[in-house]
Design an enzyme around this catalytic site. Structure first.
Site, PDB file in Angstrom:
ATOM      1  CD  GLU A 157      -2.811  -1.134  -0.117  1.00  0.00           C
ATOM      2  OE1 GLU A 157      -2.987  -0.083  -0.745  1.00  0.00           O
ATOM      3  OE2 GLU A 157      -3.247  -2.232  -0.511  1.00  0.00           O
ATOM      4  CG  HIS A 177     -10.026  -6.659  -6.759  1.00  0.00           C
ATOM      5  ND1 HIS A 177      -9.808  -7.420  -5.640  1.00  0.00           N
ATOM      6  CD2 HIS A 177      -9.061  -5.722  -6.771  1.00  0.00           C
ATOM      7  CE1 HIS A 177      -8.749  -6.958  -5.006  1.00  0.00           C
ATOM      8  NE2 HIS A 177      -8.274  -5.930  -5.664  1.00  0.00           N
ATOM      9  NE  ARG A 235      -5.965  -2.303 -11.585  1.00  0.00           N
ATOM     10  CZ  ARG A 235      -6.630  -1.200 -11.266  1.00  0.00           C
ATOM     11  NH1 ARG A 235      -6.657  -0.780 -10.019  1.00  0.00           N
ATOM     12  NH2 ARG A 235      -7.266  -0.523 -12.187  1.00  0.00           N
TER      13      ARG A 235
HETATM   14  O1  X8Z Z   1      -6.165  -5.698  -3.746  1.00  0.00           O
HETATM   15  C1  X8Z Z   1      -4.980  -5.831  -3.481  1.00  0.00           C
HETATM   16  C2  X8Z Z   1      -4.285  -4.806  -2.593  1.00  0.00           C
HETATM   17  C3  X8Z Z   1      -4.818  -3.454  -2.779  1.00  0.00           C
HETATM   18  S1  X8Z Z   1      -4.442  -2.777  -4.336  1.00  0.00           S
HETATM   19  C4  X8Z Z   1      -4.457  -5.174  -1.152  1.00  0.00           C
HETATM   20  N1  X8Z Z   1      -4.302  -6.917  -3.905  1.00  0.00           N
HETATM   21  C5  X8Z Z   1      -4.929  -7.948  -4.713  1.00  0.00           C
HETATM   22  C6  X8Z Z   1      -5.942  -8.745  -3.910  1.00  0.00           C
HETATM   23  O2  X8Z Z   1      -6.003  -8.584  -2.687  1.00  0.00           O
HETATM   24  O3  X8Z Z   1      -6.660  -9.552  -4.493  1.00  0.00           O
HETATM   25  C7  X8Z Z   1      -2.887  -7.174  -3.696  1.00  0.00           C
HETATM   26  C8  X8Z Z   1      -2.652  -8.549  -4.251  1.00  0.00           C
HETATM   27  C9  X8Z Z   1      -3.801  -8.835  -5.170  1.00  0.00           C
HETATM   28 ZN    ZN Z   2      -2.539  -2.254  -4.676  1.00  0.00          ZN
END
Ligand code: X8Z
Ligand code: ZN
Length: 615
Positions: free
Chosen positions: A386, A514, A523
């Site tokens: 982060e 997501h 990404r």
């Molecule tokens: O969403 C994230 C971060 C914030 S950009 C914690 N990540 C992805 C997830 O949790 O699925 C980091 C690794 C992949």
């Molecule tokens: Zn991130």
């Protein structure tokens, strides 16, 4: 709405269903296109258009960020209402600017203006249809999905849990029946999302078509300074390069899970049971290191979670340690406001979005982190991740507004992972006093295995989330087949299977942040490749001679300065130029990750000799 123009990272300010809003010269709803002269526009008009767009978008971006922050850190009907309203106004506005930019397609403008026009045209994530009420409808749906995800609760044995509790339980729970209950419980929270999700897809597609894209997936694939179809082919080619290694790891882990749980729980052949991987989405498997650790060596020599606890770490100390890594490279310390305004742990008196994100509230100095950190190895890594977003945001803060973003979204995700890779080395842990001695060469394979469980296991997941969404957006998969298509990809790429038959009304993709939040995911796949390129380049610059996995550039100001040069470029140039500025390389290259794990591939081959690998 979601605008890439304004959203610097994963779930940052404007990527959370919220968007730009009103502080704008043209009243919402009034057509920007109306300003167009009847005769063909001139280069001067293009420049004036961009200047106006940058002023307006910067202003509304700050407004919307603040609304989003309040909503993310205190979910109520009212904050949802306010944030969705701001998002709707913003979406309308950004769509009109994107459309307005197309007027200058055949005008001969200077290269900077051309790039800004290009970014303006493709800078949305979920564009609303350009008709009254559509943006508000889209924002309302997004707010509902976000709220369902972030406030989801699961009752097990009469006790109520939220996702961060369940995550914690899955890390260490080894009773397969209980693991299954945790997994199924969480996935059930997504069932009610499916109708809203389908509607969201229809609206965003209509918006994307209005902007000249075939569908929203085509818009998302257009972000990489190359032909969108070539981008899709590139992701496939990268996967082909790393897939053999993933399959070896899969083979080894399945063998060890079988040995631990027996044929009835984890058969010797076929896919791995998703819930047995120590992670809700089977995306990172490091939490089951205790089950799969090598039997032929003394092991890692320490347990980082235990070391953190033994050294009285709390969430703030975790964050301060992360900051310390960056300042050692020459980055400025975080401002006072960061510590005052960030949400570092879960507040107990209200609902919040716990999924970690980094924010750049005023596109200048007001950077913050929002997470619900716990003291463990995963969050030790996540704070570095982060803070990487925040360091990037500060590095490009002097760029004009339309260039204030990562070279591409994969870069934004890779910066903090690069820091985290250094920070997880025993070399570094000893330097900061978390361990007393750096384990000898015997610990290299255990260390690489642990890293592969997180990083190599992640690759197929990083790839397939948006493969699924591309299919959904294109109409190849209809709502009745969302779940089936999801599991087809999960099985094809990850070689995993749910712990039991899925209910007919399951919507398992919605149980991933997501998807519910409409944050693009490719990404992270890209980041998983870039970060090893950054790391290999940094270690070369530092003159590192030992095994790559032991390299830490902690304290190396020369490396830090060069790294900062890449970050300070923001999105002003196509990403290959940013990559070249730090690494000397111009393309995504999976050889860096292969180099890093080379000793482990040899070991895995030996360990899995005689196994029938694949699924
Ligand atoms: O969403 C994230 C971060 C914030 S950009 C914690 N990540 C992805 C997830 O949790 O699925 C980091 C690794 C992949
Ligand atoms: Zn991130």
């Amino acid at each position: 709405m979601k605008t890439k123009l304004l959203a610097a990272c994963c779930a940052a300010a404007l990527a959370s269903g919220i968007g730009i809003a009103a502080a704008f010269a043209v009243a919402p709803g009034e057509s920007i296109a109306r300003q167009a002269p009847a005769s063909p526009p001139t280069a001067d008009q293009a420049k004036a258009f961009i200047a106006q767009a940058e002023t307006d978008l910067a202003a509304v971006s700050e407004y919307a960020s603040r609304a989003a922050w309040v909503q993310n850190t205190n979910i109520t009907d009212d904050t949802n209402w306010l944030a969705a309203k701001a998002g709707a106004e913003a979406n309308d506005m950004a769509v009109k600017y994107a459309k307005g930019a197309a007027r200058f397609d055949s005008v001969d403008v200077d290269p900077v203006t051309r790039r800004k026009l290009y970014l303006l045209k493709q800078g949305l994530v979920m564009p609303a249809p350009d008709r009254p009420g559509a943006a508000q409808e889209l924002a309302n749906i997004q707010a509902r999905l976000d709220t369902q995800y972030s406030t989801g609760k699961v009752v097990i044995d009469g006790k109520t849990y939220s996702l961060d509790d369940l995550d914690d339980m899955l890390r260490t729970e080894r009773d397969p029946a209980r693991i299954k209950a945790i997994w199924e419980g969480w996935h059930a929270i997504a069932k009610p999302m499916v109708a809203d999700y389908a509607k969201l897809v229809t609206l965003a597609n209509e918006g994307s078509v209005g902007l000249g894209y075939k569908d929203t997936g085509a818009l998302w694939r257009s972000w990489y300074d190359m032909d969108p179809d070539k981008f899709a082919a590139k992701t496939d080619a990268l996967w082909d390069q790393v897939a053999p290694f993933y399959k070896q790891l899969h083979c080894y882990v399945r063998m060890r899970l079988n040995a631990k749980y027996g044929d009835a729980v984890q058969p010797k052949t076929g896919p791995i049971r998703a819930d047995l991987t120590g992670n809700m989405w089977a995306q990172e498997w490091g939490n089951i290191y205790d089950i799969v650790k090598p039997t032929d060596s003394p092991g890692l020599g320490y347990d980082l979670t235990e070391r953190l606890t033994a050294n009285s770490f709390d969430a703030i100390k975790l964050m301060k340690t992360g900051e310390g890594f960056y300042t050692s490279l020459g980055f400025d310390p975080l401002p006072e406001t960061f510590w005052k305004r960030s949400q570092i742990t879960r507040p107990r008196d209200r609902e919040v979005v716990c999924h970690a994100s980094a924010w750049d509230v005023d596109n200048d100095k007001d950077v913050r982190i929002k997470m619900c950190a716990r003291v463990n190895e995963d969050d030790f890594f996540t704070v570095h991740h982060e803070l990487g977003h925040n360091m990037y945001q500060r590095a490009y803060a002097n760029q004009p507004f339309l260039f204030k973003n990562g070279a591409n979204d994969g870069f934004h995700e890779a910066i903090g992972d690069f820091a985290g890779m250094n920070a997880l080395t025993p070399t570094y842990l000893k330097q900061i006093g978390l361990i007393d001695t750096v384990p000898g060469p015997d610990a290299d394979i255990p260390f690489l295995l642990k890293r592969a469980l997180d990083k190599v296991a992640f690759l197929p997941f990083g790839l397939l989330v948006d493969k699924w969404r591309w299919e959904v957006f294109s109409g190849k998969v209809d709502p009745a087949h969302y779940n089936e298509a999801w599991w087809a990809l999960r099985t094809k790429y990850q070689g995993i299977t749910p712990p039991g038959p899925r209910p007919a009304d399951a919507f398992d993709p919605g149980a991933k942040y997501h998807v519910a939040d409409s944050t693009p995911y490719m990404r992270y796949f890209l980041a998983d490749i870039y970060e090893y390129q950054f790391y290999r380049a940094a270690c070369r610059q530092a003159g590192w001679k030992g095994p790559l996995n032991r390299c830490s550039v902690y304290g190396n100001k020369a490396v830090g300065a060069k790294f900062n040069t890449m970050l300070a470029m923001g999105q002003s140039r196509p990403w290959p130029e940013a990559l070249e500025a730090f690494t000397g390389e111009k393309d995504l290259d999976a050889s860096a990750i292969s180099d890093y794990f080379a000793p482990l591939t040899v070991w895995l081959k030996k360990e899995t000799k005689g196994q029938k690998c694949g699924w």
